[in-house]
Design a protein around this motif. Structure first.
Motif, PDB file in Angstrom:
ATOM      1  N   HIS A 150       0.839  -1.208   0.000  1.00  0.00           N
ATOM      2  CA  HIS A 150       0.000   0.000   0.000  1.00  0.00           C
ATOM      3  C   HIS A 150       0.877   1.262   0.000  1.00  0.00           C
ATOM      4  CE1 HIS A 150      -3.158   2.842   1.082  1.00  0.00           C
ATOM      5  NE2 HIS A 150      -2.436   3.216   2.126  1.00  0.00           N
ATOM      6  N   HIS A 155       1.047   5.153  -2.067  1.00  0.00           N
ATOM      7  CA  HIS A 155       1.466   6.493  -1.647  1.00  0.00           C
ATOM      8  C   HIS A 155       2.699   7.042  -2.367  1.00  0.00           C
ATOM      9  CE1 HIS A 155      -1.429   7.273   1.462  1.00  0.00           C
ATOM     10  NE2 HIS A 155      -1.230   6.078   1.990  1.00  0.00           N
ATOM     11  N   TYR A 191      -8.364  14.004   4.515  1.00  0.00           N
ATOM     12  CA  TYR A 191      -7.245  13.108   4.194  1.00  0.00           C
ATOM     13  C   TYR A 191      -7.780  11.839   3.520  1.00  0.00           C
ATOM     14  CZ  TYR A 191      -3.655   9.631   4.517  1.00  0.00           C
ATOM     15  OH  TYR A 191      -2.785   8.630   4.175  1.00  0.00           O
ATOM     16  N   GLU A 196      -6.357   9.298   0.259  1.00  0.00           N
ATOM     17  CA  GLU A 196      -6.548   7.844   0.170  1.00  0.00           C
ATOM     18  C   GLU A 196      -7.494   7.423  -0.962  1.00  0.00           C
ATOM     19  OE1 GLU A 196      -4.973   5.449   1.619  1.00  0.00           O
ATOM     20  OE2 GLU A 196      -3.963   6.411   3.296  1.00  0.00           O
ATOM     21  N   ALA A 211      -4.342   6.707  -2.665  1.00  0.00           N
ATOM     22  CA  ALA A 211      -3.482   5.547  -2.385  1.00  0.00           C
ATOM     23  C   ALA A 211      -4.271   4.269  -2.134  1.00  0.00           C
ATOM     24  CB  ALA A 211      -2.592   5.852  -1.181  1.00  0.00           C
TER      25      ALA A 211
HETATM   26 FE   LIG Z   1      -2.563   5.007   3.219  1.00  0.00          FE
END
Ligand SMILES: [Fe+2]
Length: 272
Positions: A150, A155, A191, A196, A211
């Motif tokens: 991940h 990211h 966020y 994400e 991400a």
């Molecule tokens: Fe993350």
């Protein structure tokens, strides 16, 4: 009294909960993070096992086929420039050395999840807390918490992108300034729905730069194709929309452009 022998605590429904070998390995990698002393040079090198490599290669091969259709334009460029391939699991230290030169961001090794304020405010100083362990091999398409797959496939390209990294820095600066729980919850929502799970219009097509989507071979396609989940990018709405991290995301916000996304996030953060 039962003494839990593990450093990293897992929920009973975690895919690796009953796998002692996995949990020992995970503890070992978690403890390695203690070698980090603030310098990029001290980010520990992990010698990944063949089983871990197989999991990486399985996820990588599926994602690299889908990314040209569903990932934001800079994603593939970012992966290439960061030297990310299916051959080996990239080392956090190597990725960080390249990333830091471009956007100032550094990946910082940690044992596991970091509380919201501490996690977000670190962006203000260009730090991004990152795990190094690999998800359980029985569920390559799913991990209940961040893992190296991940962090790298989700990211790394964002933190390497000037557009995405500056949005993260705005969220971080706002988190640094406040201890107000309500404001921090709004920042966590931003966020979540931006860094994400964010979507963006590029050259007339909807793509993802989030991400969570980029690192899931199920969500990367679904997030773009399930149009009924799409909502206009309105930062007030995003800040007040709660999320459940344990389920498939059914609300996704589509920004008109990175400029619009950045301007809305920045204005909102400045108003807090
Ligand atoms: Fe993350």
């Amino acid at each position: 009294m039962i003494i839990n022998p593990y450093i990293v605590q897992l929920d009973a429904d975690h895919p690796g909960f009953r796998d002692e070998e996995y949990r020992r390995r995970r503890d070992f990698i978690a403890l390695e993070s203690e070698k980090y002393n603030g310098s990029i040079d001290s980010i520990p090198t992990i010698e990944y096992t063949n089983k871990e490599l197989e999991t990486w290669q399985y996820v990588y091969s599926k994602l690299i086929e889908l990314s040209p259709y569903y990932a934001f334009d800079e994603h593939i460029t970012g992966l290439n420039e960061l030297g990310i391939t299916g051959k080996e699991i990239p080392q956090l230290r190597y990725i960080t050395e390249i990333m830091h030169k471009k956007t100032g961001f550094q990946m910082v090794p940690v044992k596991g999840l970091i509380p919201g304020k501490e996690f977000m405010q670190s962006f203000a100083e260009g730090f991004f807390y990152s795990t190094q362990y690999v998800r359980h091999h029985s569920t390559p398409g799913f991990t209940p918490e961040p893992d190296i797959i991940h962090e790298i496939l989700g990211h790394a390209s964002g933190l390497y992108s000037k557009d995405v990294s500056k949005i993260a820095k705005e969220i971080g600066s706002a988190a640094l300034k406040t201890d107000d729980k309500d404001k921090l919850k709004k920042l966590e929502n931003i966020y979540w729905f931006v860094i994400e799970y964010g979507l963006i219009k590029e050259n007339g097509k909807i793509k993802t730069f989030g991400a969570g989507n980029l690192s899931s071979f199920i969500d990367i396609k679904r997030c773009v194709e399930e149009k009924e989940c799409h909502r206009p990018f309105d930062i007030e709405v995003i800040a007040n929309t709660s999320y459940d991290p344990t389920i498939t995301q059914k609300i996704l916000f589509v920004a008109e452009s990175f400029d619009d996304c950045y301007r809305q996030v920045k204005d909102y953060c400045n108003s807090l």
